[in-house]
Design a protein around this motif. Structure first.
Motif, PDB file in Angstrom:
ATOM      1  N   ASN A 291       0.810  -1.221   0.000  1.00  0.00           N
ATOM      2  CA  ASN A 291       0.000   0.000   0.000  1.00  0.00           C
ATOM      3  C   ASN A 291       0.841   1.267   0.000  1.00  0.00           C
ATOM      4  O   ASN A 291       0.477   2.279  -0.597  1.00  0.00           O
ATOM      5  CB  ASN A 291      -0.933  -0.001   1.209  1.00  0.00           C
ATOM      6  N   GLY A 292       1.994   1.212   0.678  1.00  0.00           N
ATOM      7  CA  GLY A 292       2.851   2.387   0.736  1.00  0.00           C
ATOM      8  C   GLY A 292       3.398   2.756  -0.621  1.00  0.00           C
ATOM      9  O   GLY A 292       3.313   3.920  -1.048  1.00  0.00           O
ATOM     10  N   ASP A 293       3.974   1.784  -1.329  1.00  0.00           N
ATOM     11  CA  ASP A 293       4.511   2.032  -2.673  1.00  0.00           C
ATOM     12  C   ASP A 293       3.401   2.404  -3.643  1.00  0.00           C
ATOM     13  O   ASP A 293       3.559   3.295  -4.477  1.00  0.00           O
ATOM     14  CB  ASP A 293       5.251   0.790  -3.172  1.00  0.00           C
ATOM     15  N   PHE A 294       2.282   1.701  -3.534  1.00  0.00           N
ATOM     16  CA  PHE A 294       1.158   1.965  -4.436  1.00  0.00           C
ATOM     17  C   PHE A 294       0.647   3.390  -4.249  1.00  0.00           C
ATOM     18  O   PHE A 294       0.390   4.107  -5.217  1.00  0.00           O
ATOM     19  CB  PHE A 294       0.036   0.957  -4.165  1.00  0.00           C
ATOM     20  N   SER A 295       0.497   3.806  -2.998  1.00  0.00           N
ATOM     21  CA  SER A 295       0.006   5.147  -2.706  1.00  0.00           C
ATOM     22  C   SER A 295       0.938   6.210  -3.269  1.00  0.00           C
ATOM     23  O   SER A 295       0.487   7.228  -3.808  1.00  0.00           O
ATOM     24  CB  SER A 295      -0.133   5.323  -1.191  1.00  0.00           C
ATOM     25  N   LYS A 296       2.239   5.986  -3.176  1.00  0.00           N
ATOM     26  CA  LYS A 296       3.218   6.949  -3.692  1.00  0.00           C
ATOM     27  C   LYS A 296       3.117   7.076  -5.210  1.00  0.00           C
ATOM     28  O   LYS A 296       3.137   8.180  -5.761  1.00  0.00           O
ATOM     29  CB  LYS A 296       4.632   6.532  -3.296  1.00  0.00           C
ATOM     30  N   ILE A 297       3.017   5.941  -5.892  1.00  0.00           N
ATOM     31  CA  ILE A 297       2.915   5.960  -7.353  1.00  0.00           C
ATOM     32  C   ILE A 297       1.631   6.661  -7.783  1.00  0.00           C
ATOM     33  O   ILE A 297       1.622   7.470  -8.715  1.00  0.00           O
ATOM     34  CB  ILE A 297       2.965   4.528  -7.918  1.00  0.00           C
ATOM     35  N   LEU A 298       0.530   6.373  -7.086  1.00  0.00           N
ATOM     36  CA  LEU A 298      -0.749   6.992  -7.419  1.00  0.00           C
ATOM     37  C   LEU A 298      -0.696   8.503  -7.199  1.00  0.00           C
ATOM     38  O   LEU A 298      -1.168   9.285  -8.032  1.00  0.00           O
ATOM     39  CB  LEU A 298      -1.866   6.372  -6.584  1.00  0.00           C
ATOM     40  N   PHE A 299      -0.102   8.921  -6.075  1.00  0.00           N
ATOM     41  CA  PHE A 299       0.011  10.354  -5.803  1.00  0.00           C
ATOM     42  C   PHE A 299       0.897  11.038  -6.840  1.00  0.00           C
ATOM     43  O   PHE A 299       0.594  12.145  -7.302  1.00  0.00           O
ATOM     44  CB  PHE A 299       0.587  10.586  -4.401  1.00  0.00           C
ATOM     45  N   ASP A 300       2.010  10.386  -7.218  1.00  0.00           N
ATOM     46  CA  ASP A 300       2.885  10.954  -8.252  1.00  0.00           C
ATOM     47  C   ASP A 300       2.135  11.127  -9.567  1.00  0.00           C
ATOM     48  O   ASP A 300       2.318  12.119 -10.281  1.00  0.00           O
ATOM     49  CB  ASP A 300       4.109  10.060  -8.458  1.00  0.00           C
ATOM     50  N   GLY A 301       1.289  10.145  -9.892  1.00  0.00           N
ATOM     51  CA  GLY A 301       0.502  10.244 -11.119  1.00  0.00           C
ATOM     52  C   GLY A 301      -0.463  11.408 -11.081  1.00  0.00           C
ATOM     53  O   GLY A 301      -0.597  12.169 -12.051  1.00  0.00           O
ATOM     54  N   ILE A 302      -1.151  11.573  -9.949  1.00  0.00           N
ATOM     55  CA  ILE A 302      -2.079  12.698  -9.794  1.00  0.00           C
ATOM     56  C   ILE A 302      -1.320  14.016  -9.860  1.00  0.00           C
ATOM     57  O   ILE A 302      -1.780  15.002 -10.462  1.00  0.00           O
ATOM     58  CB  ILE A 302      -2.854  12.565  -8.470  1.00  0.00           C
ATOM     59  N   LYS A 303      -0.153  14.054  -9.241  1.00  0.00           N
ATOM     60  CA  LYS A 303       0.672  15.264  -9.247  1.00  0.00           C
ATOM     61  C   LYS A 303       1.079  15.634 -10.679  1.00  0.00           C
ATOM     62  O   LYS A 303       1.005  16.808 -11.077  1.00  0.00           O
ATOM     63  CB  LYS A 303       1.913  15.024  -8.388  1.00  0.00           C
ATOM     64  N   ILE A 304       1.492  14.648 -11.445  1.00  0.00           N
ATOM     65  CA  ILE A 304       1.879  14.890 -12.840  1.00  0.00           C
ATOM     66  C   ILE A 304       0.689  15.436 -13.628  1.00  0.00           C
ATOM     67  O   ILE A 304       0.824  16.394 -14.401  1.00  0.00           O
ATOM     68  CB  ILE A 304       2.406  13.596 -13.483  1.00  0.00           C
ATOM     69  N   PHE A 305      -0.482  14.836 -13.425  1.00  0.00           N
ATOM     70  CA  PHE A 305      -1.659  15.287 -14.163  1.00  0.00           C
ATOM     71  C   PHE A 305      -2.056  16.707 -13.785  1.00  0.00           C
ATOM     72  O   PHE A 305      -2.487  17.485 -14.642  1.00  0.00           O
ATOM     73  CB  PHE A 305      -2.832  14.333 -13.927  1.00  0.00           C
ATOM     74  N   MET A 306      -1.943  17.064 -12.517  1.00  0.00           N
ATOM     75  CA  MET A 306      -2.263  18.435 -12.122  1.00  0.00           C
ATOM     76  C   MET A 306      -1.312  19.424 -12.789  1.00  0.00           C
ATOM     77  O   MET A 306      -1.723  20.474 -13.282  1.00  0.00           O
ATOM     78  CB  MET A 306      -2.196  18.586 -10.598  1.00  0.00           C
ATOM     79  N   ILE A 307      -0.034  19.084 -12.829  1.00  0.00           N
ATOM     80  CA  ILE A 307       0.968  19.971 -13.413  1.00  0.00           C
ATOM     81  C   ILE A 307       0.812  20.090 -14.922  1.00  0.00           C
ATOM     82  O   ILE A 307       1.057  21.146 -15.505  1.00  0.00           O
ATOM     83  CB  ILE A 307       2.384  19.472 -13.048  1.00  0.00           C
TER      84      ILE A 307
END
Length: 500
Positions: A291-307
């Motif tokens: 869950n920790g690694d998955f959450s980080k990857i998901l957050f990075d993806g959302i961050k990229i999309f916002m930018i």
């Protein structure tokens, strides 16, 4: 995928040029009239009828193929592909038979605003184009096989043969003054794409066997999951279908305008949402047990999309009219069509960030093996979209249909987000809000300055030169501001874009 995602984006952009070439030729010679509406409808029906299943086919074949290849070897996996091919083709013939039995009812469902003359023309066109369902089915299967063999770049350019064929078809139809050649050309072009993919599949060891067994355990597994995958993967297609159907009732040429506007938005989505979500999906799948690694990857993806998506939304809002005018504003495509199309582009563009995060969250659920949650939330958003369509179309016309789709996308995004937070711990908080606010402020400032510069240059230069210069200034200024304010950091994007 062994090659970098940059290569995939470049090839996608190259393929989109030919797709735009098709739309430019069509809009130049036909504009937005009865023939263009009927032709687009005749292409929409086979794509829609099997399109609902094709996304489920791709999502269903790949994991089962991997499983068979691991358990029983490649020969058995290839046999499974052949069985699924024969099954899907059989379903296609059933669809075609049903169409010819109920052709008028099918067309009335897709074109509620067509006149009697247009309906007769639509029947002639669709009687030919409906056979493209078989080509679309085979294309989805061959695409799956190439993705399995890490040949995703080939799938990125697979539509080039089809679009070249359609461009030639439109020219011939105009020259011979025979519009019935349009669906014939579409059918031939669809099979051209199929044979293009088949060629590369054979090079990767693909072999076909004429066999099918409904008692096969792997076929049973595929069939049992196909329905839910189909519904879950087809929400966006259903929304688009509803929009186009209602567009035929708003005005003559409404369907054509939606097609032209949709292709502009699809270009932006194809160069951003699809490559990024494609790159992150394998990483989410591998880390689904943590869950920790998955959450980080998901957050990075959302961050990229916002930018990426927020400045894109502001850019579209500022320059939609200029973009549409440069691309389509010639020949039979007049100023009124340009204004209407640019409005649709803006209303669809508003939802780009929702489309992106929704796609990412949907793939996140797939990585967990959860198809049910996206399907339930997607159906809820679809019902909302239909309601908003019926309300907003009375006040905003074609723009209302596009805005309804964007609003429903935001609702589905929020539903998926809330469900995901119950499954894993996602840390968005102050960090995420900071990224969001920086992206919005940097985009607004860049948009304001680039718009002023555009107006200044347009007084002394052509529109194309003005928009190119303004776009470069917009992108450059946003990048510098994001870099200075800490939104862009090369370290966390290195893995994504080198695909290591």
């Amino acid at each position: 995928m062994k090659k970098g995602i940059i290569t995939f984006i470049a090839l996608t952009f190259f393929a989109k040029i030919f797709a735009f070439g098709r739309e430019l030729v069509l809009s130049n010679y036909y504009g937005a009239n009865e023939i263009s509406d009927v032709f687009i409808l005749s292409m929409t029906i086979p794509v829609t009828i099997f399109g609902f299943i094709s996304s489920g086919v791709v999502s269903g074949i790949i994991p089962i193929y991997y499983r068979i290849n691991k358990e029983k070897g490649k020969a058995r996996a290839l046999l499974f592909c052949s069985q699924i091919t024969n099954l899907i083709i059989s379903i296609c013939f059933v669809f075609v038979a049903c169409y010819f039995l109920f052709s008028k009812h099918v067309l009335k469902m897709f074109a509620i605003g067509f006149s009697e003359t247009m309906m007769k023309m639509a029947i002639h066109f669709t009687d030919i184009s409906v056979w493209a369902i078989i080509a679309i089915a085979l294309t989805s299967i061959y695409t799956s096989y190439l993705q399995i063999n890490n040949k995703i770049n080939i799938t990125a350019v697979s539509q080039i043969p089809q679009n070249i064929g359609l461009i030639i078809t439109i020219w011939i139809a105009i020259y011979t003054k025979n519009s019935l050649l349009l669906p014939v050309g579409f059918l031939i072009s669809a099979f051209a794409q199929t044979f293009f993919l088949l060629w590369f599949c054979i090079e990767e060891g693909y072999k076909y066997s004429f066999c099918i067994s409904f008692n096969d355990e792997y076929v049973k597994t595929f069939v049992s999951g196909l329905g839910m995958l189909t519904i879950s993967s087809s929400i966006l297609q259903i929304n688009t279908l509803i929009d186009r159907t209602l567009a035929t009732k708003v005005m003559v040429g409404g369907l054509s305008l939606f097609e032209y506007a949709g292709n502009i938005n699809n270009l932006f989505m194809g160069l951003t949402i699809i490559p990024i979500s494609t790159a992150l999906y394998p990483q989410m799948t591998k880390s689904s047990h943590s869950n920790g690694d998955f959450s980080k990857i998901l957050f990075d993806g959302i961050k990229i999309f916002m930018i990426v998506m927020i400045p894109l939304i502001l850019y579209i809002s500022c320059f939609s009219y200029e973009i549409v005018n440069i691309l389509y504003g010639r020949g039979a495509f007049g100023q009124s069509e340009t204004l209407l199309t640019s409005g649709i582009v803006i209303c669809y563009g508003i939802g780009l960030i929702a489309f992106a995060i929704r796609e990412l969250l949907t793939k996140a659920y797939y990585a967990f093996g959860d198809v049910k949650t996206p399907m339930i939330n997607g159906v809820a958003a679809l019902v909302l979209n239909v309601f908003l369509n019926l309300v907003l179309v009375n006040y905003m016309g074609l723009n209302g249909l596009a805005l309804a789709t964007s609003i429903s996308a935001y609702v589905m995004m929020l539903l998926l987000w809330c469900s995901m937070k119950k499954r894993i711990k996602i840390r968005f908080g102050k960090r995420g809000m900071k990224i969001l606010m920086i992206s919005i402020c940097a985009s607004m400032l860049s948009a304001l300055i680039s718009r002023v510069i555009y107006v200044m240059i347009f007084n002394i230069a052509s529109q194309i030169i003005s928009i190119v210069v303004a776009s470069i200034i917009y992108g450059g200024m946003y990048f510098v501001l994001s870099l200075l304010l800490g939104n862009i950091k090369f370290a966390w994007t290195k893995e994504l874009f080198t695909n290591k």
